[in-house]
Design an enzyme around this catalytic site. Structure first.
Site: not given
Length: 517
Positions: A193, A251, A269
């Site tokens: 995505k 995240g 990350e």
């Protein structure tokens, strides 16, 4: 402050690419979203619509995962030898190299990235990353184990399965390759995505992958939004691993979704607020260049070939040296140098070769950066350069440097993700280390000093995943990259990246009457 190039964007219209791919890429075909919905991708140079893109959501992710699952469970890709996968990946990389100018133009018009930088750096390094993992595909090996009992044992390294990749908008090409190439080399199948702000290059790479001979279903690209398509990937019961680059806030949501679904492993990350420590034995002129450029200025090359700094890529860089700590002995001199050098940074159309800074990627990011600049002013920081939007179409902001910044100010704590530098002063090595570590993040850091003892002491004391000494942004395909603390976990690049997409399987067989026990 940086100046603006007044030439109209229309002067560069001949370089704007024809947009060929706007649909989802599922099971080797470009298809409409099941809902039929589309969304607009915007040219940040003008604020105008580039194209309407298929808006994938949960149902489309289900289709993509089904294709990837079938390709993994029944298809040839994970069953090929590493050599065969490597040959196909090499062809993929060759095709990228054949389309450097077109891909650089796509990222310029979709993300506001400098066209010349894209041609010289971003797209060639994207191809190089794919070549690197093509060469690594046949070098994935387990170990033979010496057991303490009468067993012969060894380990197998096997692909983890179907991987969901969620890619950010700041480096749409480089980060596509950093995620896709090692997972493909490992034998996985994938659903990607791309960021809704920059979907165009990912679709073009999917087209090139099919041309290279990557089997149908191995690469799938679902364009759409994070709360729908992204969330569906993170929570999908038939995705075996998720790799995400983006904000710390998102995240967390991905980790929660992964835990509540099938406990799939996650690599993240995330954000950064990277420090650059300049010690008073540094050459002030070179230190000023590094504070702006991020790597040692090489006068044998155009600056954009070596430069990476808080203003480059419009400051939309997770490792940007946005907190610059200067030892007090050279602080005043460095401030003067920075004020002089910042004047040379031309803000303008990314297709104009004279431009050093392009537009921010979108209106929301543009507004966010300007609000942080106003926070800095209200909190009492001194505005050295910039600090204003440009009076033109598009999302352009002057390169901004604040002095007299305190560590508790928002501009010193939060990841702004824009062309805003905070200058602060320190006295001793110990104080510099403490200042560098005074952040929730731990992605990268830079050190400028002629003293090897200082460099060694400080580099071992800063809690960050990458430390650059007398350089900055010294990335390489062979060098692992990732963060400490709230900058995430897991490593991209190097062989460490391939191991993220592998399972370790132990196999033991009994030995009878062996004399070698």
């Amino acid at each position: 402050m940086g100046s603006y190039n007044d030439e109209s964007s229309s002067d560069y219209v001949s370089k704007i690419p024809t947009i060929k791919f706007t649909k989802l890429f599922i099971n080797g075909e470009f298809v409409d979203a099941i809902s039929g919905r589309t969304f607009e991708t915007i040219d940040p140079r003008t604020g105008e619509v580039i194209a309407k893109i298929a808006e994938g959501d949960k149902e489309d992710v289900d289709l993509a995962v089904r294709a990837a699952r079938h390709a993994f469970d029944n298809g040839p890709w994970p069953r090929m030898s590493g050599y065969e996968r490597g040959r196909i990946l090499s062809k993929f990389a060759d095709l990228i190299e054949q389309h450097i100018e077109e891909l650089a133009a796509i990222d310029a018009v979709d993300a506001g990235k400098l066209f010349e930088w894209g041609k010289a750096v971003d797209i060639p390094s994207t191809a190089k990353t794919v070549h690197y993992y093509a060469g690594a595909a046949d070098k994935i090996h387990g170990q033979v184990l010496k057991m303490s009992k009468a067993f012969h044992a060894y380990t197998l390294l096997e692909p983890v399965g179907v991987v969901g990749h969620i890619v950010p908008w700041n480096f749409p090409s480089n980060l596509f390759a950093m995620k896709v190439a090692p997972s493909l080399a490992a034998g996985c199948t994938i659903v990607v995505k791309p960021a809704e702000q920059t979907p165009l290059s990912a679709l073009f790479y999917a087209h090139l992958a099919k041309q290279a001979g990557i089997p149908d279903g191995v690469i799938n690209v679902v364009t759409g939004f994070g709360p729908t398509a992204g969330a569906a990937i993170a929570s999908h019961m038939d995705i075996d691993k998720v790799s995400f680059t983006g904000s710390t806030e998102v995240g967390r949501k991905i980790m929660q979704a992964a835990a509540l679904s099938n406990l799939k492993p996650v690599s993240l990350e995330l954000g950064g607020k990277s420090p650059l420590l300049i010690f008073d034995d540094a050459d002030v002129d070179q230190a000023a260049d590094q504070a702006l450029l991020g790597v040692m200025y090489n006068k044998a090359k155009p600056p954009f070939l070596d430069a990476y700094y808080i203003f480059t890529n419009q400051g939309e860089i997770c490792v940007a040296s946005s907190r610059v700590f200067v030892q007090e002995g050279i602080y005043d001199e460095l401030v003067k140098k920075l004020a002089e050098k910042a004047k040379d940074w031309v803000v303008g159309d990314p297709f104009d070769p004279k431009s050093r800074i392009g537009p921010q990627v979108e209106k929301r990011q543009y507004d966010k950066i300007l609000s942080y600049i106003e926070h800095g002013k209200r909190e009492g920081a001194t505005l050295l350069t910039g600090g204003k939007p440009l009076e033109t179409k598009g999302y352009y902001i002057q390169p901004t440097i604040f002095t007299d910044v305190k560590e508790d100010m928002l501009i010193a704590k939060d990841e702004i993700f824009g062309p805003v530098m905070s200058l602060m002063k320190f006295k001793t090595i110990e104080e510099g280390i403490k200042c560098a570590n005074n952040t929730q993040y731990g992605l990268a850091a830079g050190i400028i000093t002629k003293n090897l003892d200082v460099a060694n002491t400080v580099s071992r004391s800063i809690r960050a995943g990458t430390i650059w000494i007398n350089c900055y942004f010294a990335f390489d395909d062979d060098c692992p990259y990732g963060g400490y603390k709230m900058s995430g976990f897991g490593r991209d690049l190097g062989m460490d990246a391939i191991h993220k997409y592998l399972q370790v399987k132990s196999v033991a067989t009994p030995l009878h009457n062996s004399p070698w026990l």
